[in-house]
Design a protein around this motif. Structure first.
Motif, mmCIF file in Angstrom:
data_model
loop_
_atom_site.group_PDB
_atom_site.id
_atom_site.type_symbol
_atom_site.label_atom_id
_atom_site.label_comp_id
_atom_site.label_asym_id
_atom_site.label_seq_id
_atom_site.Cartn_x
_atom_site.Cartn_y
_atom_site.Cartn_z
ATOM 1 N N ASN A 75 0.948 -0.927 0.339
ATOM 2 C CA ASN A 75 0.014 -0.114 -0.253
ATOM 3 C C ASN A 75 1.312 1.440 -0.107
ATOM 4 N N HIS A 76 1.493 1.369 -0.992
ATOM 5 C CA HIS A 76 2.591 3.043 -1.426
ATOM 6 C C HIS A 76 1.591 3.565 -2.666
ATOM 7 N N SER A 77 1.875 5.126 -2.408
ATOM 8 C CA SER A 77 1.374 5.684 -3.720
ATOM 9 C C SER A 77 2.183 6.233 -3.484
ATOM 10 N N PHE A 78 3.363 6.074 -4.074
ATOM 11 C CA PHE A 78 5.134 6.458 -4.405
ATOM 12 C C PHE A 78 5.697 5.526 -5.882
ATOM 13 N N ASP A 94 3.575 14.647 9.831
ATOM 14 C CA ASP A 94 3.567 15.412 8.375
ATOM 15 C C ASP A 94 4.310 16.460 9.785
ATOM 16 N N ARG A 95 5.267 16.735 10.614
ATOM 17 C CA ARG A 95 6.473 17.377 11.272
ATOM 18 C C ARG A 95 7.221 16.627 10.114
ATOM 19 N N LEU A 96 7.962 15.811 10.287
ATOM 20 C CA LEU A 96 9.303 14.991 9.291
ATOM 21 C C LEU A 96 9.410 15.260 8.047
ATOM 22 N N ALA A 97 7.859 15.708 7.633
ATOM 23 C CA ALA A 97 8.007 15.949 5.800
ATOM 24 C C ALA A 97 7.697 17.478 5.797
ATOM 25 N N LEU A 98 7.803 18.272 6.430
ATOM 26 C CA LEU A 98 7.289 19.218 6.944
ATOM 27 C C LEU A 98 8.930 19.849 7.438
ATOM 28 N N LEU A 105 12.468 1.160 11.823
ATOM 29 C CA LEU A 105 11.554 2.499 11.679
ATOM 30 C C LEU A 105 11.578 3.175 11.077
ATOM 31 N N ALA A 106 13.063 3.909 10.899
ATOM 32 C CA ALA A 106 13.977 4.624 10.023
ATOM 33 C C ALA A 106 13.607 4.043 8.050
ATOM 34 N N LEU A 107 12.937 3.102 7.765
ATOM 35 C CA LEU A 107 12.602 2.486 6.783
ATOM 36 C C LEU A 107 11.166 2.681 6.345
ATOM 37 N N LEU A 108 10.498 2.880 8.108
ATOM 38 C CA LEU A 108 8.567 3.004 8.054
ATOM 39 C C LEU A 108 8.541 4.048 7.614
ATOM 40 N N LEU A 109 9.476 4.742 8.613
ATOM 41 C CA LEU A 109 9.654 6.947 8.262
ATOM 42 C C LEU A 109 9.449 6.916 7.507
ATOM 43 N N ALA A 110 10.494 6.213 6.383
ATOM 44 C CA ALA A 110 11.455 6.979 5.372
ATOM 45 C C ALA A 110 9.925 7.013 3.854
ATOM 46 N N LYS A 111 8.966 5.378 4.295
ATOM 47 C CA LYS A 111 8.174 5.219 3.444
ATOM 48 C C LYS A 111 7.081 6.168 3.779
ATOM 49 N N LYS A 112 6.831 6.209 5.199
ATOM 50 C CA LYS A 112 5.792 7.043 5.414
ATOM 51 C C LYS A 112 5.345 8.364 5.028
ATOM 52 N N VAL A 113 6.746 9.125 4.793
ATOM 53 C CA VAL A 113 6.577 10.310 4.199
ATOM 54 C C VAL A 113 6.812 10.692 2.947
ATOM 55 N N ALA A 114 7.146 9.545 2.236
ATOM 56 C CA ALA A 114 6.745 9.294 0.689
ATOM 57 C C ALA A 114 5.552 9.298 1.072
ATOM 58 N N ASP A 115 4.696 8.482 1.333
ATOM 59 C CA ASP A 115 3.136 8.334 0.842
ATOM 60 C C ASP A 115 2.754 9.451 1.455
ATOM 61 N N HIS A 116 2.797 10.020 1.984
ATOM 62 C CA HIS A 116 2.013 11.572 3.158
ATOM 63 C C HIS A 116 2.128 12.060 1.335
#
Length: 192
Positions: free
Chosen positions: A30-33, A104-108, A148-159
């Motif tokens: 489930n990724h949007s990127f 959201d904060r990390l993406a910003l 968690l680092a990899l998961l954050l990368a995924k979440k930011v790219a999804d966002h």
């Protein structure tokens, strides 16, 4: 230590980490990127063993650094992709534990072009520290940090899919700076 050997090691580590992060992102459900990831895949250097020379007998001679994985590049790539898939599976089970406001904060922060790469690594480290404190796991700390680092990368790219390259580069740099020995250990253990 010879500077050339050190640089070869750094290049090898970067190739391994690039492949690990890329493989993790490819393996996540489930990724949007997807389009951005495909474009990034074309930009990444092809897998090659550093410091290899073709000898006159057709064999390869390597002046590689100590600690190099003793496997041909194709099987090493397969091993790293397998590790990435395994980490993605673990990440899928932890996905819901990542607070949206943290993403959201990390993406910003990553979107801010005025921030240096060192600032971005610190931002990622800070987000990881918050996650580690809020969500202790039964895994060892290095494995938890890596997932968690990899998961954050995924979440930011999804966002924000347009941030894929930035979060990819920051994650690779963070892993190489903080988890290099652990990643080397993972790849060595899988080839044994």
């Amino acid at each position: 230590m010879d500077c050339e050997v050190s640089n070869g090691s750094d290049l090898q580590d970067e190739r391994i980490t690039n492949l690990l992060v890329f493989g993790f992102l490819q393996s996540c459900s489930n990724h949007s990127f997807h389009r951005e990831l495909e474009a990034l895949g074309h930009e990444l250097p092809q897998w090659e063993e550093p410091d290899e020379e073709l000898q006159t007998d057709g064999n390869r001679s390597s002046h590689s650094p100590v600690g190099r994985i003793e496997a041909d590049s194709e099987s090493q790539e397969d091993v790293i992709r397998s590790i990435a898939r395994h980490l993605a599976h673990i990440g899928d089970s932890m996905d819901r534990s990542i607070p949206l406001d943290l993403v959201d904060r990390l993406a910003l922060q990553l979107r801010n072009a005025c921030r240096s790469e060192e600032d971005r690594r610190r931002d990622l480290a800070s987000a990881l520290e918050q996650l580690l404190q809020a969500h202790p796991t039964d895994m060892d700390k290095e494995k938890t940090m890596l997932v968690l680092a990899l998961l954050l990368a995924k979440k930011v790219a999804d966002h924000t899919p347009s941030l894929l390259r930035d979060v990819f580069r920051t994650t690779v740099n963070f892993i190489n700076q903080n988890l290099r020995a652990y990643v080397r250990s993972l790849t060595r253990n899988e080839t044994d």
